[in-house]
Design an enzyme around this catalytic site. Structure first.
Site, PDB file in Angstrom:
ATOM      1  N   VAL A 146      12.214 -10.439 -21.542  1.00 25.71           N
ATOM      2  CA  VAL A 146      13.512  -9.308 -21.809  1.00 25.71           C
ATOM      3  C   VAL A 146      14.267  -9.057 -20.990  1.00 25.71           C
ATOM      4  O   VAL A 146      15.982  -8.793 -21.092  1.00 25.71           O
ATOM      5  CB  VAL A 146      12.079  -7.902 -22.364  1.00 25.71           C
ATOM      6  CG1 VAL A 146      12.790  -6.820 -22.292  1.00 25.71           C
ATOM      7  CG2 VAL A 146      11.172  -7.522 -23.080  1.00 25.71           C
ATOM      8  N   ASP A 176      19.188  -6.170 -30.811  1.00 22.64           N
ATOM      9  CA  ASP A 176      20.285  -6.832 -31.684  1.00 22.64           C
ATOM     10  C   ASP A 176      20.534  -6.414 -32.552  1.00 22.64           C
ATOM     11  O   ASP A 176      21.158  -6.131 -33.925  1.00 22.64           O
ATOM     12  CB  ASP A 176      20.595  -8.085 -31.307  1.00 22.64           C
ATOM     13  CG  ASP A 176      20.593  -7.932 -28.948  1.00 22.64           C
ATOM     14  OD1 ASP A 176      21.524  -7.029 -29.165  1.00 22.64           O
ATOM     15  OD2 ASP A 176      19.864  -8.550 -28.634  1.00 22.64           O
ATOM     16  N   HIS A 204      21.892 -12.337 -26.068  1.00 23.99           N
ATOM     17  CA  HIS A 204      21.547 -11.454 -26.128  1.00 23.99           C
ATOM     18  C   HIS A 204      22.663 -11.232 -24.702  1.00 23.99           C
ATOM     19  O   HIS A 204      22.551 -10.552 -23.879  1.00 23.99           O
ATOM     20  CB  HIS A 204      20.506 -10.710 -25.544  1.00 23.99           C
ATOM     21  CG  HIS A 204      20.373  -9.335 -25.171  1.00 23.99           C
ATOM     22  ND1 HIS A 204      20.403  -8.794 -26.241  1.00 23.99           N
ATOM     23  CD2 HIS A 204      19.978  -9.118 -23.975  1.00 23.99           C
ATOM     24  CE1 HIS A 204      20.597  -7.439 -25.596  1.00 23.99           C
ATOM     25  NE2 HIS A 204      20.065  -7.446 -23.774  1.00 23.99           N
TER      26      HIS A 204
END
Ligand code: NAX
Length: 350
Positions: A146, A176, A204
């Protein structure tokens, strides 16, 4: 007959309540995402309502007093599935025999810090943690990264853990994905579960490509392609994409803190799908290892693709038609990931 069935039921219940606990580590456990995340994991929302858990909380030494507070709160929740909570600042304790690793901990961007310096600081953390996973974790461990830059951190962790299959590593783009799903649902005036098969491609970061060319919307009982349901191509090709790409920054601007509640929810969604699979006919998005040039994505990147998951194994959804508009966006986000990877690899020598 009834007595026999009753005793069989009691036996099955007894066996299931005696299931071996799984060991789950969360790094950055004293941080704000973890604070929103740990309760959901500990109460069974991710690994199942009959799966006991040993929760290991890893953070850096100065945060140990904070971890003590988190441990007390988890104890005070009196959660039946939570068998033990282990706070630690040592990877050899944190990663010992673990079944699942949720790697949230990372260094935040400090004022005046260049993006490249932040990348270097963080990939160094993930090199160490990858090596520790290699040494101490179960070979079946599922690793979710993450901490940002999540894709490149995940790639480095995986490269540093050669004895664990690359397919066991993934990074979070589910936030997202959820943002994209919700934007379309709000636009159509339906609930978010009426929208399925949105895709997040790539990194990301703000180069990610939220794509609804294959998404379907259930408009009060009649299922339609998202473009027909939304009826506003300009929005779908413009503001929709930039809203999802910039959502993290918008939350920081408004809250003066980064997304934590929604990030924690997305982590739970991602890990639960790994554990239990995606619903029939639906796909989700996650950053995974690119090994086959699928959709023209270069090899050796962690890139977000549409995937379906079964038996704890993901498979890229193949054969989707990609138009020129989409292909250029897939390529742009891949180019950014190549640059991140090359910077990280040159710096770390992995
Ligand atoms: P916080 O700053 O609140 O918490 C981070 C925690 O990590 C701190 O407690 C810190 O001490 C710890 N940490 C630092 N180095 C560590 C190490 N080597 N080992 C273990 N722990 C360490 O940040 P938070 O808001 O919780 O965000 C964490 C990370 O998630 C950030 O990198 C953030 O950018 C990233 N995010 C990623 C998202 C994604 O979708 N992939 C979305 C949410 C979030 O922005």
């Amino acid at each position: 007959m009834l007595t026999l069935l009753t005793s069989m039921y009691l036996l099955v219940r007894a066996v299931s309540t005696q299931a071996e606990p799984i060991r789950v580590v969360v790094t950055g456990a004293a941080g704000q995402i973890a604070y929103s995340l740990l309760y959901s994991i500990a109460k069974g929302d991710v690994f199942g309502q009959d799966q006991p858990i040993v929760l290991i909380l890893l953070d850096i030494p100065p945060m140990l007093p904070v971890l003590d507070g988190v441990v007390m709160e988890l104890q005070d929740c009196a959660l039946p599935l939570l068998r033990e909570v282990i706070p630690t600042d040592k990877v050899e304790v944190g990663f010992k025999d673990i079944d699942a690793a949720i790697l949230v901990g990372s260094m935040p961007r400090k004022e005046g810090m260049e993006r490249k310096d932040l990348l270097k600081a963080n990939v160094a953390i993930f090199k160490t943690q990858g090596a520790a996973l290699d040494k101490y974790a179960k070979k079946t461990v599922k690793v979710l990264v993450v901490g940002n830059p999540a894709n490149t951190n995940c790639l480095i962790a995986s490269k540093s853990a050669p004895s664990i299959p690359k397919e066991n590593f993934s990074c979070l783009t589910r936030l997202d994905h959820n943002r994209a799903r919700s934007q379309v649902a709000m636009r159509c005036g339906v609930s978010s579960d009426s929208v399925k098969n949105v895709i997040i491609w790539g990194n990301h970061s703000s180069t990610q490509y939220p794509d609804v060319h294959h998404a379907m919307v259930d408009l009060h009982g009649s299922e339609k392609p998202a473009y027909d349901a939304v009826k506003d191509d300009t929005w779908l090709r413009g503001d929709f994409i930039s809203t999802v790409q910039q959502r993290g920054a918008a939350v920081i601007k408004a809250r003066k803190l980064s997304s934590a509640m929604s990030a924690a929810k997305a982590i739970c969604d991602h890990m639960r799908d790994i554990w239990f699979g995606t619903p029939e006919g639906e796909f989700t998005s996650m950053g995974i290892y690119s090994s086959e040039n699928t959709y023209g994505v270069p090899k050796d990147l962690i890139y977000s693709f549409p995937v379906q998951i079964k038996d704890k194994t993901w498979k890229i959804v193949e054969g989707l038609a990609i138009n020129d508009f989409s292909q250029s966006k897939l390529d742009a986000t891949a180019a950014e990931l190549i640059e991140e990877r090359d910077t990280a690899v040159a710096f770390l020598g992995v």
